[in-house]
Scaffold this motif. Structure first.
Motif, PDB file in Angstrom:
ATOM      1  N   MET A   1     -18.291  32.385 -14.039  1.00  0.00           N
ATOM      2  CA  MET A   1     -18.533  33.056 -12.764  1.00  0.00           C
ATOM      3  C   MET A   1     -17.454  32.612 -11.772  1.00  0.00           C
ATOM      4  O   MET A   1     -17.144  31.446 -11.663  1.00  0.00           O
ATOM      5  CB  MET A   1     -19.926  32.674 -12.253  1.00  0.00           C
ATOM      6  N   HIS A   2     -16.899  33.508 -11.060  1.00  0.00           N
ATOM      7  CA  HIS A   2     -15.841  33.206 -10.105  1.00  0.00           C
ATOM      8  C   HIS A   2     -16.423  32.722  -8.782  1.00  0.00           C
ATOM      9  O   HIS A   2     -17.550  33.047  -8.420  1.00  0.00           O
ATOM     10  CB  HIS A   2     -14.996  34.460  -9.858  1.00  0.00           C
ATOM     11  N   ASN A   3     -15.606  31.960  -8.047  1.00  0.00           N
ATOM     12  CA  ASN A   3     -16.041  31.437  -6.751  1.00  0.00           C
ATOM     13  C   ASN A   3     -16.470  32.546  -5.809  1.00  0.00           C
ATOM     14  O   ASN A   3     -17.443  32.402  -5.072  1.00  0.00           O
ATOM     15  CB  ASN A   3     -14.927  30.619  -6.103  1.00  0.00           C
ATOM     16  N   GLU A   4     -15.739  33.659  -5.802  1.00  0.00           N
ATOM     17  CA  GLU A   4     -16.070  34.761  -4.903  1.00  0.00           C
ATOM     18  C   GLU A   4     -17.455  35.326  -5.223  1.00  0.00           C
ATOM     19  O   GLU A   4     -18.224  35.630  -4.319  1.00  0.00           O
ATOM     20  CB  GLU A   4     -15.014  35.858  -5.010  1.00  0.00           C
ATOM     21  N   THR A   5     -17.775  35.442  -6.498  1.00  0.00           N
ATOM     22  CA  THR A   5     -19.090  35.939  -6.907  1.00  0.00           C
ATOM     23  C   THR A   5     -20.182  34.971  -6.472  1.00  0.00           C
ATOM     24  O   THR A   5     -21.213  35.397  -5.950  1.00  0.00           O
ATOM     25  CB  THR A   5     -19.137  36.146  -8.433  1.00  0.00           C
ATOM     26  N   LEU A   6     -19.948  33.688  -6.679  1.00  0.00           N
ATOM     27  CA  LEU A   6     -20.936  32.688  -6.262  1.00  0.00           C
ATOM     28  C   LEU A   6     -21.153  32.742  -4.753  1.00  0.00           C
ATOM     29  O   LEU A   6     -22.287  32.684  -4.275  1.00  0.00           O
ATOM     30  CB  LEU A   6     -20.484  31.283  -6.671  1.00  0.00           C
ATOM     31  N   ARG A   7     -20.065  32.855  -4.018  1.00  0.00           N
ATOM     32  CA  ARG A   7     -20.153  32.906  -2.562  1.00  0.00           C
ATOM     33  C   ARG A   7     -20.938  34.129  -2.105  1.00  0.00           C
ATOM     34  O   ARG A   7     -21.774  34.055  -1.213  1.00  0.00           O
ATOM     35  CB  ARG A   7     -18.743  32.894  -1.957  1.00  0.00           C
ATOM     36  N   LYS A   8     -20.667  35.277  -2.725  1.00  0.00           N
ATOM     37  CA  LYS A   8     -21.389  36.504  -2.368  1.00  0.00           C
ATOM     38  C   LYS A   8     -22.864  36.401  -2.721  1.00  0.00           C
ATOM     39  O   LYS A   8     -23.732  36.817  -1.948  1.00  0.00           O
ATOM     40  CB  LYS A   8     -20.769  37.713  -3.072  1.00  0.00           C
ATOM     41  N   ASN A   9     -23.165  35.852  -3.892  1.00  0.00           N
ATOM     42  CA  ASN A   9     -24.562  35.675  -4.290  1.00  0.00           C
ATOM     43  C   ASN A   9     -25.281  34.750  -3.322  1.00  0.00           C
ATOM     44  O   ASN A   9     -26.405  35.028  -2.893  1.00  0.00           O
ATOM     45  CB  ASN A   9     -24.661  35.111  -5.702  1.00  0.00           C
ATOM     46  N   LEU A  10     -24.635  33.632  -2.995  1.00  0.00           N
ATOM     47  CA  LEU A  10     -25.221  32.682  -2.057  1.00  0.00           C
ATOM     48  C   LEU A  10     -25.487  33.341  -0.718  1.00  0.00           C
ATOM     49  O   LEU A  10     -26.591  33.232  -0.160  1.00  0.00           O
ATOM     50  CB  LEU A  10     -24.291  31.479  -1.887  1.00  0.00           C
ATOM     51  N   ALA A  11     -24.501  34.060  -0.211  1.00  0.00           N
ATOM     52  CA  ALA A  11     -24.637  34.724   1.083  1.00  0.00           C
ATOM     53  C   ALA A  11     -25.808  35.700   1.079  1.00  0.00           C
ATOM     54  O   ALA A  11     -26.666  35.681   1.975  1.00  0.00           O
ATOM     55  CB  ALA A  11     -23.335  35.465   1.416  1.00  0.00           C
ATOM     56  N   HIS A  12     -25.864  36.542   0.069  1.00  0.00           N
ATOM     57  CA  HIS A  12     -26.929  37.546  -0.021  1.00  0.00           C
ATOM     58  C   HIS A  12     -28.304  36.891  -0.153  1.00  0.00           C
ATOM     59  O   HIS A  12     -29.257  37.269   0.544  1.00  0.00           O
ATOM     60  CB  HIS A  12     -26.671  38.472  -1.206  1.00  0.00           C
ATOM     61  N   ASN A  13     -28.409  35.910  -1.042  1.00  0.00           N
ATOM     62  CA  ASN A  13     -29.715  35.298  -1.302  1.00  0.00           C
ATOM     63  C   ASN A  13     -30.245  34.511  -0.114  1.00  0.00           C
ATOM     64  O   ASN A  13     -31.452  34.532   0.148  1.00  0.00           O
ATOM     65  CB  ASN A  13     -29.652  34.433  -2.558  1.00  0.00           C
ATOM     66  N   ILE A  14     -29.379  33.848   0.620  1.00  0.00           N
ATOM     67  CA  ILE A  14     -29.838  33.143   1.826  1.00  0.00           C
ATOM     68  C   ILE A  14     -30.345  34.165   2.839  1.00  0.00           C
ATOM     69  O   ILE A  14     -31.424  33.999   3.411  1.00  0.00           O
ATOM     70  CB  ILE A  14     -28.720  32.268   2.431  1.00  0.00           C
ATOM     71  N   HIS A  15     -29.585  35.214   3.037  1.00  0.00           N
ATOM     72  CA  HIS A  15     -29.986  36.251   3.996  1.00  0.00           C
ATOM     73  C   HIS A  15     -31.353  36.835   3.628  1.00  0.00           C
ATOM     74  O   HIS A  15     -32.232  36.947   4.491  1.00  0.00           O
ATOM     75  CB  HIS A  15     -28.937  37.352   4.046  1.00  0.00           C
ATOM     76  N   VAL A  16     -31.539  37.165   2.376  1.00  0.00           N
ATOM     77  CA  VAL A  16     -32.801  37.765   1.935  1.00  0.00           C
ATOM     78  C   VAL A  16     -33.946  36.768   2.039  1.00  0.00           C
ATOM     79  O   VAL A  16     -35.024  37.086   2.555  1.00  0.00           O
ATOM     80  CB  VAL A  16     -32.664  38.301   0.493  1.00  0.00           C
ATOM     81  N   ARG A  17     -33.724  35.549   1.581  1.00  0.00           N
ATOM     82  CA  ARG A  17     -34.807  34.563   1.517  1.00  0.00           C
ATOM     83  C   ARG A  17     -35.224  34.009   2.878  1.00  0.00           C
ATOM     84  O   ARG A  17     -36.354  33.556   3.023  1.00  0.00           O
ATOM     85  CB  ARG A  17     -34.431  33.413   0.581  1.00  0.00           C
ATOM     86  N   ARG A  18     -34.354  34.049   3.874  1.00  0.00           N
ATOM     87  CA  ARG A  18     -34.784  33.536   5.183  1.00  0.00           C
ATOM     88  C   ARG A  18     -35.744  34.504   5.866  1.00  0.00           C
ATOM     89  O   ARG A  18     -36.415  34.166   6.841  1.00  0.00           O
ATOM     90  CB  ARG A  18     -33.604  33.167   6.067  1.00  0.00           C
ATOM     91  N   GLY A  19     -35.816  35.714   5.350  1.00  0.00           N
ATOM     92  CA  GLY A  19     -36.819  36.682   5.790  1.00  0.00           C
ATOM     93  C   GLY A  19     -36.718  37.049   7.253  1.00  0.00           C
ATOM     94  O   GLY A  19     -35.667  37.446   7.733  1.00  0.00           O
ATOM     95  N   GLU A  20     -37.821  36.883   7.977  1.00  0.00           N
ATOM     96  CA  GLU A  20     -37.915  37.295   9.374  1.00  0.00           C
ATOM     97  C   GLU A  20     -37.227  36.337  10.348  1.00  0.00           C
ATOM     98  O   GLU A  20     -37.068  36.659  11.522  1.00  0.00           O
ATOM     99  CB  GLU A  20     -39.392  37.434   9.774  1.00  0.00           C
TER     100      GLU A  20
END
Length: 69
Positions: A1-20
């Protein structure tokens, strides 16, 4: 997995999981500034293991959960 993919996954998942919670509220809970949360969620900022652990603790997940797509 490339760093860019990890960074994008991390960014998306934090945004989704922090919820409201706003970025500012989430930042206050984990002890970093809102601008850092914004850059993390945009995939523009690397984070330390310590910050990753704080985020995982608050979101009640494992680091792998935030890095997976």
């Amino acid at each position: 997995m490339h760093n860019e993919t990890l960074r994008k996954n991390l960014a998306h998942n934090i945004h989704v999981r922090r919820g409201e919670l706003t970025q500012k509220e989430f930042a206050q809970i984990i002890g970093i500034d809102q601008a850092s949360v914004n850059r993390i969620e945009l995939g523009e900022q690397n984070i330390t293991i310590d910050t990753l652990q704080l985020i995982c603790t608050r979101l009640k997940c494992a680091a792998g959960d935030l890095l997976d797509s």
